[in-house]
Design an enzyme around this catalytic site. Structure first.
Site, PDB file in Angstrom:
ATOM      1  N   CYS A 126       5.035   2.939 -38.707  1.00 40.01           N
ATOM      2  CA  CYS A 126       3.954   2.922 -37.717  1.00 40.01           C
ATOM      3  C   CYS A 126       3.643   1.500 -37.260  1.00 40.01           C
ATOM      4  CB  CYS A 126       2.679   3.506 -38.298  1.00 40.01           C
ATOM      5  SG  CYS A 126       2.934   5.028 -39.162  1.00 40.01           S
TER       6      CYS A 126
ATOM      7  N   HIS B  32      11.562 -12.938 -45.642  1.00 35.99           N
ATOM      8  CA  HIS B  32      10.835 -11.943 -44.865  1.00 35.99           C
ATOM      9  C   HIS B  32      11.065 -10.540 -45.418  1.00 35.99           C
ATOM     10  CE1 HIS B  32       8.860 -10.045 -41.488  1.00 35.99           C
ATOM     11  NE2 HIS B  32       9.902  -9.249 -41.351  1.00 35.99           N
TER      12      HIS B  32
END
Lengths: 271, 421
Positions: free
Chosen positions: B52, B101
């Protein structure tokens, strides 16, 4: 009799202390003990009332000492019966404190047994006065529920969680407690007014003569009637219901004491 | 360096508003993104993560700008944005940065609610999908699996996961304090997000009657509603739906307020003052803070909920710091593993070269030693092999060494030059 009363008073105080300790540390054993002590107090209180009845020769609700003591007794038993039906977390703490406060008022009032004035010599006396005081007892429990509601709501609303958030039940439970007390207290109040009015017809010849006590009990009745009515029509519940039940109880107390002490009137022999 | 071949291009809630994120590539697209990735020139391995709040493309390839552009083109294909705009709404990490990351994402340090547990599951699903579509080779295999173990290490060694779980738990506790039982209560999710879903799941386990999902795009609402066996409505019906629900969890990425006090006030009368519990987990806020002033409306944002669980902010930040250090440490370790991969070809080349010399010399000399007994011939061969090994021992260590005086690439160059590899 004074001994029995004082003993009851003491037991109530001990019960309230245990309830407060339970409220703080939330230990089950303490609650059980508090509850047992409170039941003991209630039984002692009943004995004290019976003893008083035997000395008085009439139902002991004719002066302030007796009336408030009866009020406390009704509240204690009302709570115990309620508790048997359904339990509300930490309700006992609030009820026992209020009972002790009532007992303080009762204890400081004159305990002298005065012969019954002629106007009160009627079978309606125990009926009217006890119903009215029982109504007050349930309204007092509603008051406790209202106070608990506001305390809990204040913590939830302000998002600052203090001592009450964990300990008090949900808002829903407190609101329905309030409502339950009202559904018992209000019919009793209505009945109290009706029986009073029938008795007034017999004693003084008219059903209603706007003496201060009658007026104030009618005001109290209207406050609670409005709460009940608007609960269903406009959704006066929760916070508003809590506030109104506190105001209503204030009005009921004023009917009981304020009127007697401040305004006088036909009922002023009580006190 | 091999690490430079790793590249992550992504879009998350920090760099792009929901309007952009909604129009990105998705695993449900007709051509699976992994398949599309594999067709790109310069891309050897690829994995696609879509949730999302984020979309990430992890690839191993030549690390060129052309590849990055192709990936962006795929990501933003539906949004009609130019490449320069796409560049603005996305980030590109290479090498060491990419490692860091991905580890942060897996450990839920990059999530909207730090420590929320669902991202790891989503990453695992993305990995599985990439494996099924044959997008994963040696490097990504090692890379993504390493990110799982880093996430696990962060979870066991810090209390970062406690944060999100306890926040949604606190929401349930609060709801119970307001409503008593949660049976027959209705929950509305406005917008979607990992945290909102987590809270909804928690609530559902408490016997919630129905979940209503409102979203800007009805299709997304329908998808989420199906997950909770609920009902989907458009965001325009939000106010109208308010009279049917009891709990609202809002986590849209909208810039402004989604619900204002003036809109809710008349609804409360229709609701006969039955209470409304509003949970705002969006940043920036979705719900008007003044809503809390309405009777029987209880508004909580993430910080309020955190206060409920009494995890103070500094403790949370401390956990996040510790988690961050673990991730850093693991990223450095992984990068050096990748670099050691870079050394391997040189060592092989070196061995092959010396081995070739040995064999050539042996072939030249052996015919002249044919008069020697078989045993002595073998002794000569053995001597040469062990000589080669002894000579190669130090150069090999020199290549692999971590603490060497110069950078690995320079050492590789040096050895290659020296031995003319």
């Amino acid at each position: 009799m004074a001994l029995l009363f004082n003993l009851t008073f003491l037991v109530y105080i001990v019960a309230a202390v245990f309830y407060v300790v339970y409220f703080i540390n939330q230990k089950r054993d303490i609650r059980t003990m508090a509850h047992l002590i409170f039941v003991g107090g209630a039984l002692l209180h009943t004995a004290a009332l019976v003893a008083r009845y035997l000395t008085d020769g009439h139902t002991p609700i004719t002066n302030m000492h007796e009336a408030v003591s009866f009020f406390a007794w009704s509240m204690t038993w009302g709570f115990l019966i309620f508790r048997w039906r359904y339990k509300v977390k930490n309700f006992g703490t609030f009820v026992s404190i209020l009972v002790v406060l009532l007992m303080v008022v009762s204890a400081v009032s004159s305990q002298e047994v005065i012969p019954l004035p002629p106007a009160l010599r009627s079978n309606w006396l125990p009926i009217h006065a006890s119903i009215a005081l029982m109504a007050d007892a349930f309204l007092a429990m509603g008051f406790c529920g209202g106070v608990m509601y506001l305390l809990q709501e204040n913590e939830i609303k302000s998002r600052r969680f203090g001592i009450f958030y964990e300990r008090l039940p949900s808002l829903e439970a407190l609101d329905s407690l309030n409502h339950h007390c009202l559904t018992v207290g209000f019919p009793l109040l209505t009945l109290g007014i009706i029986t009073g009015s029938i008795w007034a017809r017999q004693a003084w010849g008219t059903y209603w003569q706007w003496d201060p006590k009658e007026t104030w009990s009618l005001i109290t009745w209207f406050i609670y009637a409005a709460l009940l009515h608007f609960r269903f029509t406009l959704g006066w519940r929760r916070r508003r219901a809590a506030i109104i039940s506190i105001i209503g109880f204030g009005s009921a107390l004023f009917t009981l004491w304020g009127v007697s002490y401040l305004l006088g009137g036909l009922h002023s022999y009580v006190g | 360096m091999l690490a430079d071949n790793l590249m992550i291009i992504g879009v998350n809630h920090k760099v792009a508003p929901v309007e952009i994120r909604e129009k990105l590539a998705h695993t449900g697209d007709c051509e699976n993104p992994v398949v599309a990735l594999k067709k790109m020139s310069g891309c050897n391995e690829g994995c696609f993560l879509g949730t999302c709040n984020r979309v990430e493309v992890i690839c191993a390839g030549d690390g060129s700008d052309e590849l990055a552009m192709a990936v962006r083109h795929m990501l933003f294909a539906r949004s009609n944005l130019s490449d320069s705009e796409a560049l603005k709404y996305s980030y590109t990490y290479r090498g060491q940065e990419a490692i860091l990351h991905l580890f942060q994402v897996a450990a839920s340090l990059d999530s909207m609610i730090i420590g929320e547990p669902q991202i790891l599951g989503q990453l695992k699903k993305a990995y599985r999908e990439a494996v099924e579509n044959k997008g994963v080779g040696t490097i990504l295999n090692k890379f993504i699996n390493k990110s799982f173990s880093v996430a696990k290490r962060v979870r066991t060694e810090t209390n970062i996961g406690g944060n999100a779980v306890s926040i949604s738990f606190a929401a349930v506790q609060l709801a119970k304090k307001i409503f008593g039982s949660l049976e027959y209560k209705r929950v509305m999710l406005v917008g979607a997000g990992e945290m909102a879903e987590l809270a909804a799941e928690h609530l559902l386990s408490q016997g919630i009657e129905e979940v209503v999902v409102a979203n800007r795009t009805l299709a997304n609402a329908v998808k989420l509603a199906r997950q909770f066996k609920g009902r989907a409505v458009s965001l325009d019906d939000l106010v109208a739906e308010l009279k049917n629900i009891d709990i609202l969890i809002s986590s849209t990425g909208a810039r402004g307020l989604v619900l204002r006090r003036e809109e809710v006030k008349p609804v409360m009368r229709q609701r006969m003052n039955s209470p409304l519990f509003l949970i705002d987990i969006a940043v920036p806020r979705d719900l008007d803070p003044a809503l809390n002033n309405l009777d029987n409306v209880y508004l909580y944002d993430i910080d309020n909920l955190t206060d409920v669980v009494e995890v103070n902010k500094s403790a949370r930040e401390k956990e996040a710091d510790r988690a961050g250090r673990i991730v850093q440490e693991e990223a450095v370790k992984f990068a050096s593993w990748l670099e050691s991969l870079a050394v391997t070809p040189t060592i092989i080349d070196l061995r092959n070269k010396i081995e070739a010399i040995r064999r050539a010399e042996l072939e030249r000399t052996m015919p002249r030693l044919s008069s020697l007994p078989r045993k002595q011939q073998q002794a000569v061969e053995l001597m040469m092999t062990s000589m080669v090994n002894k000579i190669l021992h130090h150069p090999t260590l020199f290549l692999k060494a971590d603490k060497g005086s110069c950078v690995q690439q320079e050492r590789i160059n040096l050895v290659r030059e020296m031995f003319d590899l």
